[in-house]
Design an enzyme around this catalytic site. Structure first.
Site: not given
Ligand code: SF4
Length: 242
Positions: A125-126, A208, A211, A234
């Site tokens: 996701c990151c 985010c 998280c 991240c």
């Molecule tokens: S911090 Fe969490 S929601 Fe944001 S990009 Fe990374 S995994 Fe995705």
């Protein structure tokens, strides 16, 4: 110093250490000024997450040169308070922050990778929402400025005010590397800089919304990031070996 020469200095271990020693005693504003003058105002950019370190840097950087490009990674998953502080800063400094967005909307990500990818595969996701967009954006620059401080976490404990960023092949300035949390807050209050109100509600580090959680008294400041997982970064900031 010629631009090529600066790169040569940063790639030479002993010269790099000399430059780091010279710069680390300077005020962060002077480190920003050094970067802007050596790299060129159109070739350097400031990364802003709207956390407290970054709002202090916005103030310093725009006083050095109001033309500096300042960007933020918009994952579409920030707290409402984060977007609000962006707008307050934008109004205060009459500055448009560059929105760097992922290639996939949240809906497209859900269709391709399933619901709430951050819970199952936060690294992916990151990568999709932060690292790849950052890589694309930074390819247009020769240097970037970040709010990294040594105190923030063990992975940042060796950060220097100037480094050669091997991940992005460019100059990286961390003007606050040696500043304490207290020094940053003193600067914010002295200059009446807008900041994220979540910092007053046990959110020392804000990412985010899915998280990030509040930290308990005595916990590490970044304990609220990806809590309950082994993930601590991240992937934007790769520790440097020199
Ligand atoms: S911090 Fe969490 S929601 Fe944001 S990009 Fe990374 S995994 Fe995705």
């Amino acid at each position: 110093m010629e631009k090529q020469l600066l790169q040569d200095v940063l790639l030479d271990v002993s010269q790099l250490k000399n430059l780091q020693e010279q710069l680390k005693t300077k005020h962060p504003s002077e480190i920003i000024r050094f970067g802007v003058e050596e790299i060129g105002i159109k070739a350097i950019t400031l990364a802003c997450s709207f956390g407290y370190e970054d709002v202090a840097l916005v103030d310093m950087a725009l006083k050095v040169n109001p033309e500096l490009d300042i960007f933020y990674l918009d994952t579409d998953l920030h707290f409402a308070e984060t977007y609000e502080v962006r707008d307050r800063l934008s109004e205060r400094y009459q500055k448009e922050f560059i929105r760097v967005a992922p290639n996939l909307s949240l809906q497209e990500q859900q269709e391709q990778y399933g619901d709430e990818l951050w819970k199952r595969e936060p690294d992916l996701c990151c990568k999709l929402r932060k690292v790849e967009p950052l890589k694309q954006f930074l390819s247009g620059y020769q240097g970037w400025i970040t709010g990294i401080r040594r105190e923030q976490s063990p992975t940042r404990a060796n950060a220097e005010v100037i480094e050669w960023d091997r991940a992005f092949n460019m100059v990286k300035l961390n003007p606050l590397a040696y500043w304490t949390e207290k020094e940053v807050w003193n600067y914010i209050f002295a200059h009446d800089i807008p900041y994220n109100p979540l910092h007053d509600q046990q959110y020392p580090s804000i990412g985010c919304q899915p998280c990030t959680r509040q930290v308990k008294p005595g916990e590490d400041p970044r304990a609220g990031r990806w809590a309950g997982t082994a993930k601590t970064e991240c992937g934007l900031h790769v520790p440097q070996s020199t």
